[in-house]
Design an enzyme around this catalytic site. Structure first.
Site, PDB file in Angstrom:
ATOM      1  N   GLU A 127       0.814  -1.213   0.000  1.00  0.00           N
ATOM      2  CA  GLU A 127       0.000   0.000   0.000  1.00  0.00           C
ATOM      3  C   GLU A 127       0.847   1.261   0.000  1.00  0.00           C
ATOM      4  O   GLU A 127       0.508   2.256  -0.649  1.00  0.00           O
ATOM      5  CB  GLU A 127      -0.932   0.024   1.217  1.00  0.00           C
ATOM      6  CG  GLU A 127      -1.772   1.293   1.261  1.00  0.00           C
ATOM      7  CD  GLU A 127      -2.675   1.415   2.454  1.00  0.00           C
ATOM      8  OE1 GLU A 127      -3.539   2.312   2.443  1.00  0.00           O
ATOM      9  OE2 GLU A 127      -2.518   0.626   3.402  1.00  0.00           O
TER      10      GLU A 127
ATOM     11  N   ASP B  45      -0.683  -4.876   3.183  1.00  0.00           N
ATOM     12  CA  ASP B  45      -1.201  -3.676   3.846  1.00  0.00           C
ATOM     13  C   ASP B  45      -0.611  -3.656   5.247  1.00  0.00           C
ATOM     14  O   ASP B  45      -1.021  -4.428   6.114  1.00  0.00           O
ATOM     15  CB  ASP B  45      -2.728  -3.693   3.913  1.00  0.00           C
ATOM     16  CG  ASP B  45      -3.303  -2.332   4.287  1.00  0.00           C
ATOM     17  OD1 ASP B  45      -2.558  -1.512   4.857  1.00  0.00           O
ATOM     18  OD2 ASP B  45      -4.494  -2.086   4.013  1.00  0.00           O
TER      19      ASP B  45
ATOM     20  N   ILE C 130      -0.709  -1.530   7.769  1.00  0.00           N
ATOM     21  CA  ILE C 130      -1.695  -1.195   8.799  1.00  0.00           C
ATOM     22  C   ILE C 130      -3.017  -0.941   8.091  1.00  0.00           C
ATOM     23  O   ILE C 130      -3.220   0.128   7.505  1.00  0.00           O
ATOM     24  CB  ILE C 130      -1.323   0.046   9.637  1.00  0.00           C
ATOM     25  CG1 ILE C 130       0.107  -0.030  10.157  1.00  0.00           C
ATOM     26  CG2 ILE C 130      -2.303   0.198  10.803  1.00  0.00           C
ATOM     27  CD1 ILE C 130       0.532   1.216  10.956  1.00  0.00           C
ATOM     28  N   ASP C 131      -3.913  -1.899   8.124  1.00  0.00           N
ATOM     29  CA  ASP C 131      -5.251  -1.694   7.579  1.00  0.00           C
ATOM     30  C   ASP C 131      -6.116  -1.147   8.714  1.00  0.00           C
ATOM     31  O   ASP C 131      -6.436  -1.861   9.659  1.00  0.00           O
ATOM     32  CB  ASP C 131      -5.821  -3.008   7.053  1.00  0.00           C
ATOM     33  CG  ASP C 131      -7.176  -2.789   6.402  1.00  0.00           C
ATOM     34  OD1 ASP C 131      -7.249  -1.987   5.462  1.00  0.00           O
ATOM     35  OD2 ASP C 131      -8.156  -3.401   6.852  1.00  0.00           O
TER      36      ASP C 131
ATOM     37  N   THR D 158      -5.482   2.572   9.660  1.00  0.00           N
ATOM     38  CA  THR D 158      -4.499   3.474  10.258  1.00  0.00           C
ATOM     39  C   THR D 158      -5.138   4.476  11.216  1.00  0.00           C
ATOM     40  O   THR D 158      -4.544   4.827  12.244  1.00  0.00           O
ATOM     41  CB  THR D 158      -3.714   4.212   9.153  1.00  0.00           C
ATOM     42  OG1 THR D 158      -3.004   3.247   8.364  1.00  0.00           O
ATOM     43  CG2 THR D 158      -2.718   5.198   9.742  1.00  0.00           C
TER      44      THR D 158
ATOM     45  N   ASP E 185      -6.383  -4.056   0.666  1.00  0.00           N
ATOM     46  CA  ASP E 185      -7.379  -4.020   1.737  1.00  0.00           C
ATOM     47  C   ASP E 185      -8.087  -5.362   1.909  1.00  0.00           C
ATOM     48  O   ASP E 185      -8.460  -5.729   3.022  1.00  0.00           O
ATOM     49  CB  ASP E 185      -8.446  -2.957   1.458  1.00  0.00           C
ATOM     50  CG  ASP E 185      -7.897  -1.552   1.412  1.00  0.00           C
ATOM     51  OD1 ASP E 185      -7.088  -1.208   2.294  1.00  0.00           O
ATOM     52  OD2 ASP E 185      -8.289  -0.790   0.507  1.00  0.00           O
TER      53      ASP E 185
END
Length: 267
Positions: A73, A89, A91-92, A94, A216
């Site tokens: 990402e 990802d 940190i999905d 944030t 995501d």
């Protein structure tokens, strides 16, 4: 177990280990003061930890499988020669991470030939590791899991998320206005990967969202499907950035009809 499935199981294990590298970093940093910038809108945040976690995941995967491709990402892109590409990802969710709020996770998926074959989503707050490989079922902390069985669509607990774009949010609110009177309730956790895993383990009956990126949903969609969920777009095709839907089979068809009636993929 066939040769291909064995390979996918090994990729599942590696995805979990790679995600674990980032999750261990996040456990000690959640809610701490961070250097924050905005991306597509003022509510679309990226922190120094997003960048650090993605770099740590890429370094880990490169050490174990240097010939694989990467798509992250936060901009990590590398063409590989092995036929495997990792979709990351770091940190999905944030915004949740920045506020010290539960509902964020680390998502790592392995793709071959355009199909996700293994994936892991780790929740650093609840200390849960959701994993799966194609044809091998889904697990949470190593134990098999399945979607909720049975259920009344009129009582369904449905998760969703909202766009960072203001005009799209208005349209999503209109969809909720049509859907909410017909179901049990809505849950807004804040991370699509965690939402999809909560479908997989039965905490919610269904999830839908429009406008997601591949990182995501790549791992979460596979985990939900391997746990027995119906996963598709709004019209029967595969999940995509246009629309992601996952639901326990008992409620999937009526919920899809409600979402189709509300034109939930129109943005």
């Amino acid at each position: 177990m066939g040769r291909l499935e064995t390979g996918n199981a090994e990729l599942e294990k590696l995805a979990a280990e790679a995600a674990g590298v980032a999750a261990s970093m996040l456990r000690v940093e959640t809610g701490a003061q961070r250097r924050i910038t905005a991306k597509s809108s003022p509510t679309d945040l990226v922190t120094d930890m997003d960048l650090a976690c993605e770099a740590a995941i890429v370094d880990f995967l490169s050490a174990h499988r240097p010939d694989d491709g990467v798509m992250g990402e936060e901009g990590s892109v590398r063409d590989g020669t092995s036929g495997v590409r990792w979709i990351i990802d770091p940190i999905d969710g944030t915004v949740n991470f920045v506020h010290g709020h539960p509902g964020f996770g680390v998502s790592v998926a392995a793709e071959m030939g355009g199909r996700v074959v293994a994936g892991a989503v780790l929740d650093p707050i609840l200390n849960e590791a959701f994993t799966a490989h194609r044809g091998g079922g889904a697990r949470v902390n190593g134990l098999p899991m399945t979607v909720r069985t049975g259920g009344d669509p009129a009582l369904a607990l449905v998760a969703t998320g909202f766009s960072y774009q203001h005009e799209r949010r208005r349209r999503q609110a209109e969809v909720l206005g049509e859907l909410l009177p017909m179901i049990g309730d809505i849950r807004r956790v804040g991370g699509a990967a965690i939402d999809l895993c909560w479908v997989a383990c039965g905490r919610v009956d269904a999830f839908f969202e429009v406008g997601l990126n591949p990182w995501d949903y790549a791992a979460g969609v596979l985990i939900a499907a391997e746990a027995g969920a119906v996963v598709q777009d709004l019209n029967g095709g595969p999940p995509s950035s246009d629309f992601v839907f996952a639901a326990a089979p008992a409620v999937a068809e009526p919920l899809l009809k409600l979402l189709q009636s509300a034109a939930a993929d129109r943005i």
